[in-house]
Design an enzyme around this catalytic site. Structure first.
Site, PDB file in Angstrom:
ATOM      1  CG  ASP A  53      43.707 -25.682 -47.927  1.00  0.00           C
ATOM      2  OD1 ASP A  53      42.719 -26.264 -47.433  1.00  0.00           O
ATOM      3  OD2 ASP A  53      43.623 -24.987 -48.963  1.00  0.00           O
ATOM      4  CB  SER A  54      41.300 -27.024 -42.742  1.00  0.00           C
ATOM      5  OG  SER A  54      41.721 -28.372 -42.659  1.00  0.00           O
ATOM      6  CG  ASP A  92      44.003 -29.568 -49.305  1.00  0.00           C
ATOM      7  OD1 ASP A  92      43.479 -29.997 -50.346  1.00  0.00           O
ATOM      8  OD2 ASP A  92      43.338 -29.179 -48.316  1.00  0.00           O
ATOM      9  CE  LYS A 122      40.867 -31.458 -50.070  1.00  0.00           C
ATOM     10  NZ  LYS A 122      40.679 -30.022 -50.322  1.00  0.00           N
ATOM     11  CD  GLU A 124      39.971 -25.176 -52.273  1.00  0.00           C
ATOM     12  OE1 GLU A 124      39.658 -24.048 -52.721  1.00  0.00           O
ATOM     13  OE2 GLU A 124      40.138 -25.400 -51.061  1.00  0.00           O
ATOM     14  CD  GLU A 191      34.430 -27.081 -47.749  1.00  0.00           C
ATOM     15  OE1 GLU A 191      35.458 -27.443 -48.355  1.00  0.00           O
ATOM     16  OE2 GLU A 191      34.459 -26.371 -46.724  1.00  0.00           O
TER      17      GLU A 191
HETATM   18  O1  KIV Z   1      41.436 -28.520 -45.899  1.00  0.00           O
HETATM   19  C1  KIV Z   1      40.511 -29.253 -45.540  1.00  0.00           C
HETATM   20  O2  KIV Z   1      40.396 -29.638 -44.366  1.00  0.00           O
HETATM   21  C2  KIV Z   1      39.538 -29.643 -46.541  1.00  0.00           C
HETATM   22  C3  KIV Z   1      38.331 -30.383 -46.061  1.00  0.00           C
HETATM   23  C4  KIV Z   1      37.406 -29.436 -45.425  1.00  0.00           C
HETATM   24  C5  KIV Z   1      37.701 -31.164 -47.134  1.00  0.00           C
HETATM   25  O3  KIV Z   1      39.689 -29.355 -47.676  1.00  0.00           O
END
Ligand code: KIV
Length: 288
Positions: A53-54, A92, A122, A124, A191
């Site tokens: 989600d970056s 994510d 993934k 959080e 992280e």
């Molecule tokens: O969204 C992302 O890129 C991440 C990484 C920083 C692990 O969660």
């Protein structure tokens, strides 16, 4: 019924990740959000591609990950999956897609897998996500957990800071990691946690740790691709090592092209299309 084996034999699935941990072999993970970068990352031999989600910060310029939608991740994931032959593709679950209830979470995760082509998801959170992780794993959805700095909690945390610096916080992170392992996650992103804490967690659990700003002891290292190749703007966190300056390369290429256009050097004859001698003669006749 025949069991088809459509993927390359070296394709990375969960057993390869487990085996690497057992053998003490380091793996690498990078983000990608589109076809060309995913193809480059996969062909470079990266083991896991994270459709993170970056994307919110790196691609959409949102400033944080909160506004990212399931549709944005899903669309990016489709492109990444098409480009990827070997790496495991992890997507994510964005903010708001696993916060309402377990059924909705399963539905959203399944969308990323069935429509997006993700091979794992993934999310959080620590102990607060244990039941959710169990449920997803029960539904055959491979899960990567994510603790330490969890960017989707940016408003609660009031910024992006190293997590687990006090003994109490460090103990809590170790406990969270163990609970997430017990719940069935096959890997945990750590992280922005002190390297000593990441080392303890990596030794204490049998599943892989994926470190970002968490020192060298993690089983797998992850970075945002655009940070690594110098395609992000502003001050970078200390764990980012810039291995290339793609912004500079692109800027120079664009400036050279623009100046060639302006002084008539682009396009040249070879870069444009002409007529055959026969057609030219025909046209000359028409012109008289
Ligand atoms: O969204 C992302 O890129 C991440 C990484 C920083 C692990 O969660």
């Amino acid at each position: 019924m025949a069991y088809l084996q459509p993927d390359k034999p070296e394709k990375v699935y969960l057993p390869a990740i487990r085996a690497a941990k057992e053998k003490g072999e380091k793996l690498v993970c990078l983000t990608a959000y589109d076809y060309p970068t995913a193809r480059i990352v996969d062909e470079a031999g990266v083991d896991i591609i994270l459709v993170g989600d970056s994307i919110g910060n790196v691609i959409h310029g949102y400033g944080n990950t909160i506004p990212v939608t399931l549709e944005e991740i899903c669309s990016a994931c489709i492109a990444v999956k098409r480009a990827t032959e070997r790496a495991m593709v992890v997507a994510d679950l964005p903010y708001g897609t696993y916060h309402v209830n377990a059924d909705e979470t399963v539905r959203n995760a399944l969308k990323l897998m069935k429509h997006g082509g993700a091979e794992a998801i993934k999310l959080e959170g620590g102990r607060n996500r244990v039941d959710l992780v169990k449920r997803l794993v029960d539904e055959e959805i491979p899960v990567v957990a994510h603790i330490g700095l969890t960017p989707q909690s940016v408003y609660k945390m009031g910024g992006y800071r190293v997590q687990g610096r006090t003994a109490e916080q460090a103990k809590r992170l170790v406990e969270d990691a163990k609970m997430l392992e017990e719940a069935g996650a096959f890997a945990i992103v750590l992280e922005l946690v002190p390297r000593e804490v990441a080392e303890i967690i990596t030794k204490e659990i049998e599943i892989s740790t994926i470190g970002i700003g968490a020192g060298a002891e993690c089983d797998i290292q992850v970075l945002v691709l655009h940070d690594l190749v110098g395609m992000t703007f502003g001050r970078q966190p200390r764990f980012v090592r810039k291995y290339a300056d793609v912004t500079k390369v692109m800027t120079e290429a664009i400036q050279n092209w623009a100046s060639d256009v302006k002084n008539g050097a682009y396009p040249n004859e070879k870069e444009s299309y002409g007529l055959t001698e026969e057609t030219k003669a025909e046209l000359d006749k028409i012109r008289g």
